[in-house]
Design a protein around this motif. Structure first.
Motif, PDB file in Angstrom:
ATOM      1  N   LYS A 135      85.789  36.450  38.510  1.00 32.38           N
ATOM      2  CA  LYS A 135      85.933  37.898  38.329  1.00 32.38           C
ATOM      3  C   LYS A 135      85.770  38.623  39.669  1.00 32.38           C
ATOM      4  CE  LYS A 135      84.384  38.141  33.506  1.00 32.38           C
ATOM      5  NZ  LYS A 135      83.266  38.527  32.603  1.00 32.38           N
ATOM      6  N   ALA A 136      84.832  38.164  40.478  1.00 32.12           N
ATOM      7  CA  ALA A 136      84.583  38.806  41.766  1.00 32.12           C
ATOM      8  C   ALA A 136      85.790  38.650  42.693  1.00 32.12           C
ATOM      9  CB  ALA A 136      83.340  38.214  42.413  1.00 32.12           C
ATOM     10  N   TRP A 137      86.374  37.455  42.731  1.00 34.89           N
ATOM     11  CA  TRP A 137      87.556  37.242  43.569  1.00 34.89           C
ATOM     12  C   TRP A 137      88.745  38.061  43.075  1.00 34.89           C
ATOM     13  CZ3 TRP A 137      88.227  35.275  48.251  1.00 34.89           C
ATOM     14  CH2 TRP A 137      87.234  34.451  48.778  1.00 34.89           C
ATOM     15  N   THR A 138      88.858  38.223  41.760  1.00 35.01           N
ATOM     16  CA  THR A 138      89.920  39.060  41.203  1.00 35.01           C
ATOM     17  C   THR A 138      89.747  40.506  41.656  1.00 35.01           C
ATOM     18  OG1 THR A 138      90.189  37.641  39.256  1.00 35.01           O
ATOM     19  CG2 THR A 138      90.958  39.917  39.065  1.00 35.01           C
ATOM     20  N   MET A 139      88.501  40.976  41.677  1.00 33.53           N
ATOM     21  CA  MET A 139      88.218  42.334  42.157  1.00 33.53           C
ATOM     22  C   MET A 139      88.586  42.486  43.625  1.00 33.53           C
ATOM     23  SD  MET A 139      84.547  43.188  40.356  1.00 33.53           S
ATOM     24  CE  MET A 139      84.349  44.668  41.352  1.00 33.53           C
ATOM     25  N   VAL A 140      88.288  41.473  44.419  1.00 29.15           N
ATOM     26  CA  VAL A 140      88.622  41.507  45.846  1.00 29.15           C
ATOM     27  C   VAL A 140      90.133  41.650  46.036  1.00 29.15           C
ATOM     28  CG1 VAL A 140      88.726  40.075  47.940  1.00 29.15           C
ATOM     29  CG2 VAL A 140      86.592  40.248  46.649  1.00 29.15           C
ATOM     30  N   GLU A 141      90.886  40.800  45.356  1.00 29.31           N
ATOM     31  CA  GLU A 141      92.345  40.826  45.486  1.00 29.31           C
ATOM     32  C   GLU A 141      92.919  42.159  45.020  1.00 29.31           C
ATOM     33  OE1 GLU A 141      96.365  39.375  46.059  1.00 29.31           O
ATOM     34  OE2 GLU A 141      94.397  39.068  46.978  1.00 29.31           O
ATOM     35  N   GLN A 142      92.383  42.683  43.920  1.00 34.56           N
ATOM     36  CA  GLN A 142      92.865  43.968  43.406  1.00 34.56           C
ATOM     37  C   GLN A 142      92.553  45.096  44.392  1.00 34.56           C
ATOM     38  OE1 GLN A 142      91.456  44.950  39.481  1.00 34.56           O
ATOM     39  NE2 GLN A 142      92.223  47.045  39.570  1.00 34.56           N
ATOM     40  N   ARG A 143      91.340  45.097  44.929  1.00 36.70           N
ATOM     41  CA  ARG A 143      90.948  46.148  45.861  1.00 36.70           C
ATOM     42  C   ARG A 143      91.845  46.163  47.095  1.00 36.70           C
ATOM     43  NH1 ARG A 143      89.582  51.113  46.849  1.00 36.70           N
ATOM     44  NH2 ARG A 143      88.374  51.399  48.763  1.00 36.70           N
ATOM     45  N   LEU A 144      92.149  44.992  47.625  1.00 35.87           N
ATOM     46  CA  LEU A 144      92.939  44.922  48.844  1.00 35.87           C
ATOM     47  C   LEU A 144      94.424  45.161  48.595  1.00 35.87           C
ATOM     48  CD1 LEU A 144      91.074  41.990  50.601  1.00 35.87           C
ATOM     49  CD2 LEU A 144      90.898  44.448  51.076  1.00 35.87           C
ATOM     50  N   GLY A 145      94.794  45.294  47.339  1.00 33.75           N
ATOM     51  CA  GLY A 145      96.137  45.742  46.999  1.00 33.75           C
ATOM     52  C   GLY A 145      96.204  47.251  46.857  1.00 33.75           C
ATOM     53  N   GLU A 146      95.023  47.874  46.746  1.00 36.69           N
ATOM     54  CA  GLU A 146      94.940  49.324  46.566  1.00 36.69           C
ATOM     55  C   GLU A 146      94.658  50.068  47.865  1.00 36.69           C
ATOM     56  OE1 GLU A 146      92.838  49.064  42.122  1.00 36.69           O
ATOM     57  OE2 GLU A 146      91.640  49.451  43.930  1.00 36.69           O
ATOM     58  N   THR A 175      87.557  27.224  48.029  1.00 42.40           N
ATOM     59  CA  THR A 175      88.325  28.393  47.603  1.00 42.40           C
ATOM     60  C   THR A 175      89.529  28.594  48.516  1.00 42.40           C
ATOM     61  OG1 THR A 175      86.256  29.433  46.896  1.00 42.40           O
ATOM     62  CG2 THR A 175      88.199  30.858  47.058  1.00 42.40           C
ATOM     63  N   THR A 176      90.704  28.756  47.915  1.00 45.20           N
ATOM     64  CA  THR A 176      91.914  28.993  48.697  1.00 45.20           C
ATOM     65  C   THR A 176      92.435  30.399  48.427  1.00 45.20           C
ATOM     66  OG1 THR A 176      93.542  28.282  47.031  1.00 45.20           O
ATOM     67  CG2 THR A 176      92.490  26.557  48.357  1.00 45.20           C
ATOM     68  N   LEU A 177      93.332  30.844  49.310  1.00 44.19           N
ATOM     69  CA  LEU A 177      93.952  32.163  49.160  1.00 44.19           C
ATOM     70  C   LEU A 177      95.403  32.040  48.715  1.00 44.19           C
ATOM     71  CD1 LEU A 177      92.587  33.884  52.401  1.00 44.19           C
ATOM     72  CD2 LEU A 177      91.569  33.854  50.113  1.00 44.19           C
ATOM     73  N   ASP A 178      95.764  30.884  48.182  1.00 41.51           N
ATOM     74  CA  ASP A 178      97.156  30.621  47.809  1.00 41.51           C
ATOM     75  C   ASP A 178      97.711  31.640  46.825  1.00 41.51           C
ATOM     76  OD1 ASP A 178      97.033  28.443  49.433  1.00 41.51           O
ATOM     77  OD2 ASP A 178      96.849  26.957  47.827  1.00 41.51           O
ATOM     78  N   GLU A 179      96.876  32.128  45.919  1.00 40.38           N
ATOM     79  CA  GLU A 179      97.318  33.095  44.915  1.00 40.38           C
ATOM     80  C   GLU A 179      96.699  34.462  45.160  1.00 40.38           C
ATOM     81  OE1 GLU A 179      96.722  31.547  40.997  1.00 40.38           O
ATOM     82  OE2 GLU A 179      97.806  29.681  41.416  1.00 40.38           O
ATOM     83  N   MET A 180      96.363  34.734  46.413  1.00 40.06           N
ATOM     84  CA  MET A 180      95.740  36.007  46.765  1.00 40.06           C
ATOM     85  C   MET A 180      96.466  36.618  47.961  1.00 40.06           C
ATOM     86  SD  MET A 180      91.691  35.103  46.260  1.00 40.06           S
ATOM     87  CE  MET A 180      91.249  36.847  46.227  1.00 40.06           C
TER      88      MET A 180
END
Length: 212
Positions: A135-146, A175-180
């Motif tokens: 959940k935390a990584w999902t928040m990170v990815e979402q934030r950096l898209g905003e 942890t990879t950034l392949d989907e981020m």
């Protein structure tokens, strides 16, 4: 004279980066980890009662804890350049991510690391931590898209704190950034900052930054 004590491959890289962003004249001391257990050497542990990185000295003051050090340096030496005022439209976002870093994000990672080394007994704790971490990584990815930065429209202490978690800290996990893509693009922007380049070269000479 402000002295920054950096332990190799540790959170203290944040402090060096902040000092470089502010263009400060500071004394820098680097300590290598022990060969036998990869922990801090005795001379580093002796700097502060907690015996962990980061640590700074400023005159008679000895200060630990990343967030406290970052805010101390930025307010005392940087005219609060990276601390947003309450009137700033990004104030709440900056504040959230600044505290989220070690309050939640790093805590999840440390719990996950400790559980991975423990003898498996009950799968529930591992599942709980894995869910929190995802959940935390999902928040990170979402934030950096905003937003361009964690703190909003400009670099703040939230970024100084968070970047370690999504770069160097990943050396301890898979942890990879392949989907981020948003996170990956953000790190490429950070990696182009002259201050970040200077800080990394001081902190980890000969090791490429973990930006991918």
């Amino acid at each position: 004279m402000l002295t920054v004590h950096h332990l190799g491959i540790s959170q203290s890289e944040r402090i060096v980066w902040l000092c470089e962003e502010l263009g400060l004249d500071y004394e820098y001391k680097r300590y290598s980890r022990r060969e036998d257990n990869r922990l801090a050497p005795d001379e580093y542990k002796a700097l502060h009662p907690m015996g962990i990185a980061p640590v700074i000295q400023d005159g008679d003051l000895v200060l630990g804890e990343s967030g406290a050090i970052c805010e101390y340096i930025d307010r005392k030496y940087g005219a609060a350049k990276h601390c947003l005022d309450v009137s700033h439209p990004d104030f709440a976002d900056h504040l959230f991510w600044f505290h989220f870093t070690n309050g939640t994000f790093m805590t999840n990672g440390m719990m996950q690391l400790m559980l991975s080394m423990a003898e498996p007994k009950n799968p529930m704790p591992a599942e709980f931590v894995a869910d929190r971490t995802a959940k935390a990584w999902t928040m990170v990815e979402q934030r950096l898209g905003e937003a361009e930065f964690f703190g909003g429209s400009q670099l703040t202490l939230a970024d100084i704190m968070m970047v370690y978690c999504i770069t160097t800290a990943r050396m301890f996990r898979d942890t990879t950034l392949d989907e981020m893509p948003n996170t990956a693009a953000y790190l490429q922007r950070i990696g182009q900052r002259d201050a970040y380049k200077r800080a990394w070269e001081k902190c980890e000479p000969g090791i490429p930054p973990h930006l991918t």
